[in-house]
Write a protein that holds these residues in place. Structure first.
Motif, PDB file in Angstrom:
ATOM      1  N   GLU A  12       6.797  60.824  47.501  1.00 26.09           N
ATOM      2  CA  GLU A  12       8.192  60.673  47.077  1.00 26.09           C
ATOM      3  C   GLU A  12       8.738  61.972  46.494  1.00 26.09           C
ATOM      4  N   ALA A  13       7.899  62.723  45.786  1.00 21.94           N
ATOM      5  CA  ALA A  13       8.338  63.979  45.178  1.00 21.94           C
ATOM      6  C   ALA A  13       8.593  65.045  46.239  1.00 21.94           C
ATOM      7  N   ALA A  14       8.069  64.841  47.440  1.00 22.31           N
ATOM      8  CA  ALA A  14       8.219  65.835  48.491  1.00 22.31           C
ATOM      9  C   ALA A  14       9.192  65.379  49.573  1.00 22.31           C
ATOM     10  N   ALA A  15      10.191  64.616  49.206  1.00 18.66           N
ATOM     11  CA  ALA A  15      11.196  64.168  50.171  1.00 18.66           C
ATOM     12  C   ALA A  15      11.988  65.372  50.678  1.00 18.66           C
ATOM     13  N   LEU A  16      12.401  65.302  51.921  1.00 24.18           N
ATOM     14  CA  LEU A  16      13.173  66.379  52.527  1.00 24.18           C
ATOM     15  C   LEU A  16      14.466  66.610  51.748  1.00 24.18           C
ATOM     16  N   ALA A  17      14.745  67.864  51.457  1.00 28.89           N
ATOM     17  CA  ALA A  17      15.969  68.226  50.740  1.00 28.89           C
ATOM     18  C   ALA A  17      16.986  68.878  51.667  1.00 28.89           C
ATOM     19  N   ASP A  18      16.499  69.655  52.659  1.00 29.18           N
ATOM     20  CA  ASP A  18      17.404  70.411  53.517  1.00 29.18           C
ATOM     21  C   ASP A  18      16.585  71.034  54.645  1.00 29.18           C
ATOM     22  N   ALA A  19      17.254  71.468  55.696  1.00 32.63           N
ATOM     23  CA  ALA A  19      16.596  72.178  56.789  1.00 32.63           C
ATOM     24  C   ALA A  19      17.555  73.202  57.367  1.00 32.63           C
ATOM     25  N   SER A  20      16.988  74.259  57.916  1.00 32.34           N
ATOM     26  CA  SER A  20      17.769  75.325  58.540  1.00 32.34           C
ATOM     27  C   SER A  20      17.165  75.650  59.890  1.00 32.34           C
ATOM     28  N   LEU A  21      17.980  76.186  60.786  1.00 28.64           N
ATOM     29  CA  LEU A  21      17.537  76.553  62.123  1.00 28.64           C
ATOM     30  C   LEU A  21      17.624  78.070  62.270  1.00 28.64           C
ATOM     31  N   PHE A  22      16.622  78.657  62.931  1.00 33.53           N
ATOM     32  CA  PHE A  22      16.540  80.103  63.096  1.00 33.53           C
ATOM     33  C   PHE A  22      16.249  80.462  64.538  1.00 33.53           C
ATOM     34  N   VAL A  23      16.796  81.609  64.994  1.00 35.38           N
ATOM     35  CA  VAL A  23      16.373  82.228  66.256  1.00 35.38           C
ATOM     36  C   VAL A  23      15.298  83.215  65.868  1.00 35.38           C
ATOM     37  N   GLY A  24      14.102  83.011  66.372  1.00 38.58           N
ATOM     38  CA  GLY A  24      12.977  83.865  66.016  1.00 38.58           C
ATOM     39  C   GLY A  24      12.356  83.417  64.714  1.00 38.58           C
ATOM     40  N   PRO A  25      11.279  84.075  64.323  1.00 37.11           N
ATOM     41  CA  PRO A  25      10.585  83.711  63.089  1.00 37.11           C
ATOM     42  C   PRO A  25      11.531  83.744  61.886  1.00 37.11           C
ATOM     43  N   PRO A  26      11.449  82.729  61.024  1.00 38.91           N
ATOM     44  CA  PRO A  26      12.364  82.643  59.873  1.00 38.91           C
ATOM     45  C   PRO A  26      12.327  83.866  58.958  1.00 38.91           C
ATOM     46  N   ASN A  27      11.197  84.565  58.892  1.00 37.36           N
ATOM     47  CA  ASN A  27      11.138  85.747  58.028  1.00 37.36           C
ATOM     48  C   ASN A  27      12.030  86.872  58.531  1.00 37.36           C
ATOM     49  N   GLU A  28      12.526  86.768  59.775  1.00 38.34           N
ATOM     50  CA  GLU A  28      13.466  87.757  60.301  1.00 38.34           C
ATOM     51  C   GLU A  28      14.902  87.427  59.908  1.00 38.34           C
ATOM     52  N   ARG A  29      15.139  86.251  59.330  1.00 43.41           N
ATOM     53  CA  ARG A  29      16.418  85.845  58.738  1.00 43.41           C
ATOM     54  C   ARG A  29      17.589  85.766  59.717  1.00 43.41           C
ATOM     55  N   VAL A  30      17.356  85.292  60.943  1.00 46.47           N
ATOM     56  CA  VAL A  30      18.452  85.089  61.889  1.00 46.47           C
ATOM     57  C   VAL A  30      18.784  83.600  61.862  1.00 46.47           C
ATOM     58  N   GLU A  31      19.409  83.174  60.755  1.00 53.63           N
ATOM     59  CA  GLU A  31      19.726  81.756  60.559  1.00 53.63           C
ATOM     60  C   GLU A  31      20.993  81.381  61.320  1.00 53.63           C
ATOM     61  N   LEU A  32      20.983  80.193  61.905  1.00 59.75           N
ATOM     62  CA  LEU A  32      22.114  79.702  62.688  1.00 59.75           C
ATOM     63  C   LEU A  32      22.940  78.722  61.875  1.00 59.75           C
ATOM     64  N   MET A  33      24.227  78.803  62.018  1.00 64.06           N
ATOM     65  CA  MET A  33      25.129  77.872  61.358  1.00 64.06           C
ATOM     66  C   MET A  33      25.216  76.590  62.183  1.00 64.06           C
ATOM     67  N   THR A  43      23.824  72.286  68.507  1.00 61.71           N
ATOM     68  CA  THR A  43      23.693  72.127  69.956  1.00 61.71           C
ATOM     69  C   THR A  43      22.978  73.378  70.449  1.00 61.71           C
ATOM     70  N   LEU A  44      21.868  73.217  71.152  1.00 64.24           N
ATOM     71  CA  LEU A  44      20.931  74.324  71.336  1.00 64.24           C
ATOM     72  C   LEU A  44      21.032  75.116  72.633  1.00 64.24           C
ATOM     73  N   ALA A  45      21.801  74.714  73.611  1.00 63.45           N
ATOM     74  CA  ALA A  45      21.779  75.377  74.926  1.00 63.45           C
ATOM     75  C   ALA A  45      21.915  76.891  74.815  1.00 63.45           C
ATOM     76  N   ASP A  46      22.959  77.384  74.184  1.00 58.38           N
ATOM     77  CA  ASP A  46      23.168  78.829  74.072  1.00 58.38           C
ATOM     78  C   ASP A  46      22.092  79.484  73.214  1.00 58.38           C
ATOM     79  N   TYR A  47      21.669  78.808  72.147  1.00 56.05           N
ATOM     80  CA  TYR A  47      20.627  79.370  71.277  1.00 56.05           C
ATOM     81  C   TYR A  47      19.288  79.448  71.993  1.00 56.05           C
ATOM     82  N   GLN A  48      18.967  78.460  72.821  1.00 60.41           N
ATOM     83  CA  GLN A  48      17.722  78.506  73.592  1.00 60.41           C
ATOM     84  C   GLN A  48      17.768  79.675  74.574  1.00 60.41           C
ATOM     85  N   ASP A  49      18.928  79.897  75.203  1.00 57.56           N
ATOM     86  CA  ASP A  49      19.081  81.039  76.117  1.00 57.56           C
ATOM     87  C   ASP A  49      18.879  82.352  75.369  1.00 57.56           C
ATOM     88  N   GLU A  50      19.479  82.475  74.198  1.00 60.14           N
ATOM     89  CA  GLU A  50      19.338  83.697  73.393  1.00 60.14           C
ATOM     90  C   GLU A  50      17.883  83.926  72.998  1.00 60.14           C
TER      91      GLU A  50
END
Length: 97
Positions: A12-33, A43-50
């Protein structure tokens, strides 16, 4: 990225609080809005192509309540949409399909 380690009674203490989507490894900080300000949906079509053009993948990073640990998961190249929403029990869930 380290996986979260949770004993059953701490679930219960580890319930999901939030999630983010990234192109490439998250440590590269290319977060998608998300697609809109109202819903957390990508919607992932263009992001999958990229991602393919840059020989990388999409990653979803989940953050949990009461911990600074995160879980990062590679999104399958066949996924068409990712979303963060509440289920019928009012639990926040992240899903890619």
């Amino acid at each position: 990225m380290p996986a979260i380690s949770v004993r059953e009674r701490e679930y219960e203490a580890a319930a999901l609080a939030d999630a983010s989507l990234f192109v490439g490894p998250p440590n590269e900080r290319v977060e998608l809005m998300p697609d809109t300000d109202k819903d957390t949906v990508w919607t992932l079509a263009d992001y999958q192509d990229e991602a393919r053009q840059h020989t990388t993948s999409l990653y979803i990073v989940c953050r949990y309540k009461n911990t600074r640990q995160t879980v990062g998961l590679m999104v399958p190249a066949t996924a068409q949409k990712c979303a963060v929403s509440y289920d019928q029990h009012n639990n926040l869930i992240a899903r890619c399909q």
